[in-house]
Design a protein around this motif. Sequence first.
Motif, PDB file in Angstrom:
ATOM      1  N   GLN A   1      -4.872  13.004   4.886  1.00  0.00           N
ATOM      2  CA  GLN A   1      -5.191  14.611   5.261  1.00  0.00           C
ATOM      3  C   GLN A   1      -6.636  14.889   5.387  1.00  0.00           C
ATOM      4  OE1 GLN A   1      -2.824  15.709   1.852  1.00  0.00           O
ATOM      5  NE2 GLN A   1      -1.362  16.817   3.075  1.00  0.00           N
ATOM      6  N   ILE A   2      -7.325  14.109   4.489  1.00  0.00           N
ATOM      7  CA  ILE A   2      -8.797  14.176   4.436  1.00  0.00           C
ATOM      8  C   ILE A   2      -9.447  14.008   5.891  1.00  0.00           C
ATOM      9  CG2 ILE A   2     -11.076  13.718   3.813  1.00  0.00           C
ATOM     10  CD1 ILE A   2      -9.779  12.968   1.175  1.00  0.00           C
ATOM     11  N   ARG A   3      -8.696  12.661   6.131  1.00  0.00           N
ATOM     12  CA  ARG A   3      -8.938  11.464   6.908  1.00  0.00           C
ATOM     13  C   ARG A   3     -10.258  10.779   6.213  1.00  0.00           C
ATOM     14  NH1 ARG A   3      -6.044  10.602  11.016  1.00  0.00           N
ATOM     15  NH2 ARG A   3      -7.469   9.317  12.128  1.00  0.00           N
ATOM     16  N   LEU A   4      -9.781  10.015   5.158  1.00  0.00           N
ATOM     17  CA  LEU A   4     -10.460   9.162   4.535  1.00  0.00           C
ATOM     18  C   LEU A   4     -10.485   7.694   5.556  1.00  0.00           C
ATOM     19  CD1 LEU A   4     -11.522   8.614   0.866  1.00  0.00           C
ATOM     20  CD2 LEU A   4     -10.943   6.721   2.441  1.00  0.00           C
ATOM     21  N   LEU A   5     -11.120   7.221   6.237  1.00  0.00           N
ATOM     22  CA  LEU A   5     -10.784   6.283   7.121  1.00  0.00           C
ATOM     23  C   LEU A   5     -11.298   5.012   6.649  1.00  0.00           C
ATOM     24  CD1 LEU A   5     -11.691   8.370  10.211  1.00  0.00           C
ATOM     25  CD2 LEU A   5      -9.687   7.686   9.564  1.00  0.00           C
ATOM     26  N   THR A   6     -10.539   4.093   6.510  1.00  0.00           N
ATOM     27  CA  THR A   6     -10.960   2.589   6.157  1.00  0.00           C
ATOM     28  C   THR A   6     -10.535   1.442   7.037  1.00  0.00           C
ATOM     29  OG1 THR A   6      -8.543   1.854   5.177  1.00  0.00           O
ATOM     30  CG2 THR A   6      -9.749   3.327   4.017  1.00  0.00           C
ATOM     31  N   ASP A   7     -10.865   0.068   6.726  1.00  0.00           N
ATOM     32  CA  ASP A   7     -10.668  -0.996   7.757  1.00  0.00           C
ATOM     33  C   ASP A   7      -9.298  -1.393   7.479  1.00  0.00           C
ATOM     34  OD1 ASP A   7     -10.615  -2.329   5.449  1.00  0.00           O
ATOM     35  OD2 ASP A   7     -12.409  -3.420   5.892  1.00  0.00           O
ATOM     36  N   GLY A   8      -8.799  -2.321   8.171  1.00  0.00           N
ATOM     37  CA  GLY A   8      -7.425  -2.747   7.923  1.00  0.00           C
ATOM     38  C   GLY A   8      -7.009  -3.727   7.133  1.00  0.00           C
TER      39      GLY A   8
ATOM     40  N   ASP B   1       0.747  -1.100   0.038  1.00  0.00           N
ATOM     41  CA  ASP B   1       0.111   0.172  -0.162  1.00  0.00           C
ATOM     42  C   ASP B   1       1.003   1.199  -0.115  1.00  0.00           C
ATOM     43  OD1 ASP B   1      -2.358  -1.079  -0.302  1.00  0.00           O
ATOM     44  OD2 ASP B   1      -2.996  -1.177   1.879  1.00  0.00           O
ATOM     45  N   THR B   2       1.855   1.130   0.848  1.00  0.00           N
ATOM     46  CA  THR B   2       2.807   2.432   0.875  1.00  0.00           C
ATOM     47  C   THR B   2       3.343   2.525  -0.634  1.00  0.00           C
ATOM     48  OG1 THR B   2       3.646   1.723   3.142  1.00  0.00           O
ATOM     49  CG2 THR B   2       4.929   3.176   1.808  1.00  0.00           C
TER      50      THR B   2
ATOM     51  N   GLY C   1      -6.636   5.461   1.611  1.00  0.00           N
ATOM     52  CA  GLY C   1      -7.119   6.024   2.766  1.00  0.00           C
ATOM     53  C   GLY C   1      -6.057   5.795   3.855  1.00  0.00           C
ATOM     54  N   ILE C   2      -6.481   5.639   5.085  1.00  0.00           N
ATOM     55  CA  ILE C   2      -5.897   5.381   6.328  1.00  0.00           C
ATOM     56  C   ILE C   2      -6.624   4.334   6.985  1.00  0.00           C
ATOM     57  CG2 ILE C   2      -6.810   7.771   7.621  1.00  0.00           C
ATOM     58  CD1 ILE C   2      -3.830   7.786   8.411  1.00  0.00           C
ATOM     59  N   GLY C   3      -5.708   3.421   7.488  1.00  0.00           N
ATOM     60  CA  GLY C   3      -6.326   2.310   8.303  1.00  0.00           C
ATOM     61  C   GLY C   3      -6.318   2.532   9.700  1.00  0.00           C
ATOM     62  N   PRO C   4      -6.877   1.623  10.475  1.00  0.00           N
ATOM     63  CA  PRO C   4      -6.729   1.865  11.951  1.00  0.00           C
ATOM     64  C   PRO C   4      -5.617   1.754  12.546  1.00  0.00           C
ATOM     65  CG  PRO C   4      -8.052  -0.089  11.237  1.00  0.00           C
ATOM     66  CD  PRO C   4      -7.501   0.497  10.120  1.00  0.00           C
ATOM     67  N   ASP C   5      -4.482   1.291  11.988  1.00  0.00           N
ATOM     68  CA  ASP C   5      -3.055   1.304  12.540  1.00  0.00           C
ATOM     69  C   ASP C   5      -2.174   2.503  11.864  1.00  0.00           C
ATOM     70  OD1 ASP C   5      -2.943   0.766   9.505  1.00  0.00           O
ATOM     71  OD2 ASP C   5      -1.583  -0.972   9.696  1.00  0.00           O
ATOM     72  N   ASN C   6      -3.118   3.385  11.396  1.00  0.00           N
ATOM     73  CA  ASN C   6      -2.514   4.941  11.032  1.00  0.00           C
ATOM     74  C   ASN C   6      -1.725   4.656   9.689  1.00  0.00           C
ATOM     75  OD1 ASN C   6      -3.326   7.409  11.757  1.00  0.00           O
ATOM     76  ND2 ASN C   6      -1.333   7.649  12.899  1.00  0.00           N
ATOM     77  N   ARG C   7      -1.784   3.582   9.187  1.00  0.00           N
ATOM     78  CA  ARG C   7      -0.880   3.755   7.855  1.00  0.00           C
ATOM     79  C   ARG C   7      -1.666   3.629   6.640  1.00  0.00           C
ATOM     80  NH1 ARG C   7       4.233   1.840   9.352  1.00  0.00           N
ATOM     81  NH2 ARG C   7       4.600   2.164   7.149  1.00  0.00           N
ATOM     82  N   VAL C   8      -0.961   4.066   5.619  1.00  0.00           N
ATOM     83  CA  VAL C   8      -2.018   4.159   4.226  1.00  0.00           C
ATOM     84  C   VAL C   8      -2.582   2.960   3.648  1.00  0.00           C
ATOM     85  CG1 VAL C   8      -1.732   4.717   2.057  1.00  0.00           C
ATOM     86  CG2 VAL C   8      -0.408   5.995   3.616  1.00  0.00           C
ATOM     87  N   THR C   9      -3.572   2.909   3.270  1.00  0.00           N
ATOM     88  CA  THR C   9      -4.280   1.831   2.681  1.00  0.00           C
ATOM     89  C   THR C   9      -4.735   2.244   1.238  1.00  0.00           C
ATOM     90  OG1 THR C   9      -6.442   2.592   3.523  1.00  0.00           O
ATOM     91  CG2 THR C   9      -5.252   0.718   4.947  1.00  0.00           C
TER      92      THR C   9
END
Length: 405
Positions: free
Chosen positions: A99-106, A67-68, A138-146
């Motif tokens: 930056q938006i905080r488009l939050l996804t699952d992991g 993903d990175t 987006g960004i996952g629950p672990d704060n990493r890019v998804t």
Amino acid sequence: MARIVMKFGGTSVADLDRIRNVAARVKREVAAGHEVAVVVSAMAGVTNQLVGWCQALSPLHDAREYDTVVATGEQVTSGLVAIALQEMGVEARSWQGWQIRLLTDGAHGKARIDRIEGAELIRRMGTGQVPVIAGFQGIGPDNRVTTLGRGGSDTSAVALAAALLADRCDIYTDVDGVYTTDPRIVAKARKLDKIAYEAMLELASVGAKVLQTRSVELAMKARVRVQVLSSFQDLPGTLVVDEDEIVEHAIVSGIAYSRDEAKVTVRRVPDRPGIAAAIFGPLAGAGVNVDMIVQNVSADGTTDMTFTLGRADLPRARKVLDDNHATIGFVEILDDPDVAKISVVGVGMRSHAGVANTMFRTLAEKGINIQVISTSEIKVSVLIGAEYTELAVRALHTAYGLDAG
Ligand code: ADP
Ligand code: ASP
Ligand code: MG
């Protein structure tokens, strides 16, 4: 005045001239008084290259690092489109998923969107600024890019349209709408003015990559008005609408193919209760999605289990099966990546018999062997040798009376 999400796919941002073309289209909508948010894909070919690099280093690479790597293509185009807009006098700012905080699952590599924090984007659009959003990430629950799975910018666009309460979501691509089949392989494909969510969902899920499946699912659930149209020509596109907005229902609305499949046969497993669970449980646990399944009965107390899966998952699936050899008890595993799935889709199939039979007869007349069959209420799919893909799709398009006159 309307609020619009405009999404541009890979070929639409493939080089700087096309990026200027995108900016000009956006400027036109802004000049007409609309509030616009833009969603972009990576330049055509870039994501494939990034995926290829990960695979070359390690077929079983870490999904977080994948993903990175693969999310970077959209970072480039979001910045470039913002610059092109600024150059044309349109106030614009790029936004990455985090930056938006488009939050996804992991679920790295195929994450699902949980929530989008849209307030800041809405506020800025209100001041005339155009957010240019990197799709697919987006960004996952672990704060990493998804990332959202291949083709995922469509889903970013529809999810943003819902979160921003947009009036419509326009998906600009390299064809001028949704056709009865891929116009790149069937010259006689016909453009549809409208297609029902259900039919579009089914077509997308069996391989019509003009829209990612999840984007259609989301549009249907959140009642987002989606339109597919060309970024190169000013032509009316295809509207994705409720079934009851369509006056005339064809029995078959379209034909799709997928070459991203592989077939696996687990040979000579004991024919006993629990064997399917022993095979498919660990695969599901490893995040491998299995599609078609056939189990053959044989006389000597063993059976062959054949199934299909996404080709990219093949190395992982083989490893899972090997790791579970002791509990499954197979004699050998065969795999074949040279297969294609051909599907006939139509909402009208619910009330019409004989659709599957026409398919089998047509393929037989062309001498094409069917390896696996699966059906649903509005779809029939078959697995065939990949080399017959075009022949099969063209013959079926004619057989169901879909050819343009
Ligand atoms: P983008 O990069 O704009 O997202 P995609 O390549 O993902 O574009 O999707 C557009 C492609 O989908 C078209 O170029 C076409 O080859 C393919 N396609 C497959 N089935 C269909 C269909 N039924 N109608 C239109 N396009 C289709
Ligand atoms: N760039 C990503 C891909 O090629 C996402 C997208 O284009 O929608 O899959
Ligand atoms: Mg796409």
